[in-house]
Design an enzyme around this catalytic site. Structure first.
Site, PDB file in Angstrom:
ATOM      1  N   LYS A  87       0.818  -1.207   0.000  1.00 17.41           N
ATOM      2  CA  LYS A  87       0.000   0.000   0.000  1.00 17.41           C
ATOM      3  C   LYS A  87       0.863   1.273   0.000  1.00 17.41           C
ATOM      4  O   LYS A  87       0.421   2.315  -0.459  1.00 17.41           O
ATOM      5  CB  LYS A  87      -0.924   0.009   1.210  1.00 17.41           C
TER       6      LYS A  87
HETATM    7  C1  LIG Z   1      -4.399  -4.683   0.179  1.00 19.71           C
HETATM    8  C2  LIG Z   1      -3.634  -5.920   0.116  1.00 19.71           C
HETATM    9  C3  LIG Z   1      -3.929  -6.907  -0.834  1.00 19.71           C
HETATM   10  C4  LIG Z   1      -5.070  -6.782  -1.804  1.00 19.71           C
HETATM   11  O1  LIG Z   1      -4.865  -5.747  -2.729  1.00 19.71           O
HETATM   12  P1  LIG Z   1      -6.095  -5.167  -3.555  1.00 19.71           P
HETATM   13  O2  LIG Z   1      -5.556  -4.021  -4.317  1.00 19.71           O
HETATM   14  O3  LIG Z   1      -7.118  -4.750  -2.543  1.00 19.71           O
HETATM   15  O4  LIG Z   1      -6.590  -6.261  -4.416  1.00 19.71           O
HETATM   16  C5  LIG Z   1      -3.111  -8.020  -0.880  1.00 19.71           C
HETATM   17  N1  LIG Z   1      -2.091  -8.190  -0.010  1.00 19.71           N
HETATM   18  C6  LIG Z   1      -1.798  -7.262   0.926  1.00 19.71           C
HETATM   19  C7  LIG Z   1      -0.670  -7.525   1.863  1.00 19.71           C
HETATM   20  C8  LIG Z   1      -2.542  -6.104   1.020  1.00 19.71           C
HETATM   21  O5  LIG Z   1      -2.239  -5.186   1.946  1.00 19.71           O
END
Ligand SMILES: *Cc1c(COP(=O)(O)O)cnc(C)c1O
Length: 500
Positions: A113
């Site tokens: 993120k």
């Molecule tokens: C948010 C997240 C996901 C999923 O990503 P999306 O963009 O919501 O599909 C997968 N793995 C981790 C560690 C995340 O923080």
């Protein structure tokens, strides 16, 4: 280039306005009205650039109302070696001749993120300035765990902004929770919600579409915005690393320009994989996108049948950031696949709202089948994969990445397609250390009775990797937000925070 809405074609906003608003007024998501093309010659140039230069190149194709200087400033502030611990920002780890792990978790909160949320505050503040808006921006976030901390880290003490994060009371890891409730900053608020991620996300969405609430905040010189991956400013920085991964593979001689690769993404809200789909639409030679889910496998079923049905049991898994039954960004995918047909998207979203279910047209089904493959891995398969990868390659992956690696094995077995594949690695294993250690030790009870930090130490020993500083520091940080609210109290929480 302007931005339209997935639910109303008549909407036309500049990119800065789309970033400020986050969500279109009628509830749709902003989408670029054309998709820029990047040719092989340009990909060749990208392979000679560093991450920041690649980011500037891709972002400037979408954010056409930003000046070059503005993009430079945003990128240079976000993607520093200081914050990511490596100048390559998103390095690739070659597992074997067909699997390339794209490590997206070197940022300050140890999950992917950060790739978007380190730059979003800069994009937003620049957008406000350009539109001569002196309102204070209020970021509302629903998080399945990782977004919350990454958004807090990105927005804390950014002048002209405030941020309120909601996380589901059950379903985030201890480290994730500690990361959030110890957040400092004079503009932040954090609360647990009694419910799951979808409840938290619905609560936030409701605030955006509640006219009375919007009028109230507006009258107090606040403007609501989102840092969830429904915001275009979140999505566009994610397109960059797929180009960057391809460019790195070209540079390393693993592929030649034009060679097709596959991309496998552990998916929750469908944001990360959608960014890969945009990269493909832009001309990046991607063959198949592999959509990996945990046992909340609503997307796996959707890809196989064309029926999206969220009426099912919600499972708490060891990959909590993917415990999602309503994947918001799917709406953008449907919009593109329907040939920008807002009416069609509206009818699906209406059905989802009313019945929790919809079935897409045969045309869309065929298109999905041609670009995407869906699979899922349950917790025991995920753990077995972590153990196997550790034993085979002496490399430790987290529980989310392991879902993708497990699904990749299934994909290859079922299709025989051995195209070189970039697997998005979305979190550091240290962020989910207990589950990771249980997997490696093949012991369901490992770590019971140990405190979180002892487990971090054990994982450090066994992996030979240092504990990321930001996680080690949590041990001595003060809890600042010991707050829990009911689903229907979320709006009141925000009102209290803003003193309305
Ligand atoms: C948010 C997240 C996901 C999923 O990503 P999306 O963009 O919501 O599909 C997968 N793995 C981790 C560690 C995340 O923080």
């Amino acid at each position: 280039m302007n931005y339209s809405s997935t639910r109303d074609n008549k909407i036309s906003y500049t990119s800065t306005k789309a970033i400020i608003k986050g969500l279109s007024p009628e509830g749709g998501l902003f989408v670029p009205d054309t998709i820029p093309f990047v040719n092989f010659e340009e990909i060749g140039k990208l392979s000679e650039m560093n991450y920041r230069e690649r980011a500037k190149y891709i972002l400037s194709r979408f954010l056409t109302d930003f000046t070059e200087d503005e993009i430079d400033n945003c990128v240079n502030s976000a993607y520093t070696k200081e914050k990511f611990g490596t100048d390559s920002i998103a390095p690739i780890y070659k597992l074997n001749n067909s699997s390339y792990i794209l490590e997206l978790w070197h940022g300050p909160t140890c999950a992917f993120k950060d790739m978007a949320l380190q730059i979003l505050p800069h994009l937003l503040v620049t957008s406000l300035k350009k539109n001569k808006i002196d309102k204070e921006i209020v970021i509302l976030v629903a998080t399945s765990g990782d977004t919350g901390k990454a958004a807090l880290e990105g927005f804390a003490d950014v002048a002209g902004t405030r941020i309120n994060v909601f996380y589901p009371q059950e379903g985030v890891s201890k480290v994730q929770k500690l990361q959030m409730i110890t957040q400092s900053g004079n503009n932040v608020n954090v609360s647990a919600v009694k419910g799951n991620f979808d409840d938290a996300q619905n609560g936030v969405k409701q605030m955006f579409t509640d006219e009375k609430f919007n009028t109230l905040t507006n009258n107090h010189n606040f403007s609501l915005s989102s840092a969830n991956s429904i915001n275009w400013g979140r999505l566009v920085p994610q397109i960059v690393y797929y180009f960057s991964a391809y460019a790195d593979m070209v540079k390393a001689g693993e592929i030649r320009i034009g060679d097709k690769i596959n991309v496998n993404v552990p998916t929750g809200n469908f944001g990360n994989i959608l960014a890969a789909f945009y990269a493909k639409q832009m001309g990046l030679p991607i063959n198949k996108l592999i959509c990996s889910s945990n046992s909340n496998n609503v997307l796996t079923d959707f890809i196989k049948t064309g029926i999206y049905d969220r009426n099912r049991k919600f499972n708490l898994t060891i990959s909590p950031s993917m415990d999602i039954l309503i994947s918001s960004n799917l709406e953008r995918f449907l919009y593109i696949l329907s040939g920008n047909n807002a009416d069609e998207v509206n009818s699906y979203m209406q059905a989802l709202k009313e019945e929790g279910k919809y079935e897409v047209s045969d045309t869309i089904k065929e298109k999905i089948e041609s670009v995407m493959w869906g699979g899922f891995a349950d917790d025991s398969e995920t753990k077995a994969t972590i153990r196997e990868i550790k034993e085979k390659y002496d490399y430790v992956i987290d529980t989310h990445t392991a879902v993708a690696v497990s699904v990749q094995e299934k994909y290859v077995k079922e299709t025989g397609d051995e195209t070189k594949t970039v697997i998005a690695s979305t979190a550091s294993p240290f962020k989910f250390s207990k589950s990771v250690m249980q997997a490696i030790k093949n012991d369901e009870c490992y770590g019971d009775g140990m405190d979180e930090f002892e487990i971090l130490d054990k994982l450090s020993e066994i992996s030979g990797e240092e504990i990321p500083k930001s996680l080690a520091e949590l041990k001595t940080k003060t809890v600042l937000f010991d707050i829990t609210c009911e689903k229907d109290e979320m709006q009141q929480m925000v009102k209290d925070f803003l003193r309305l």
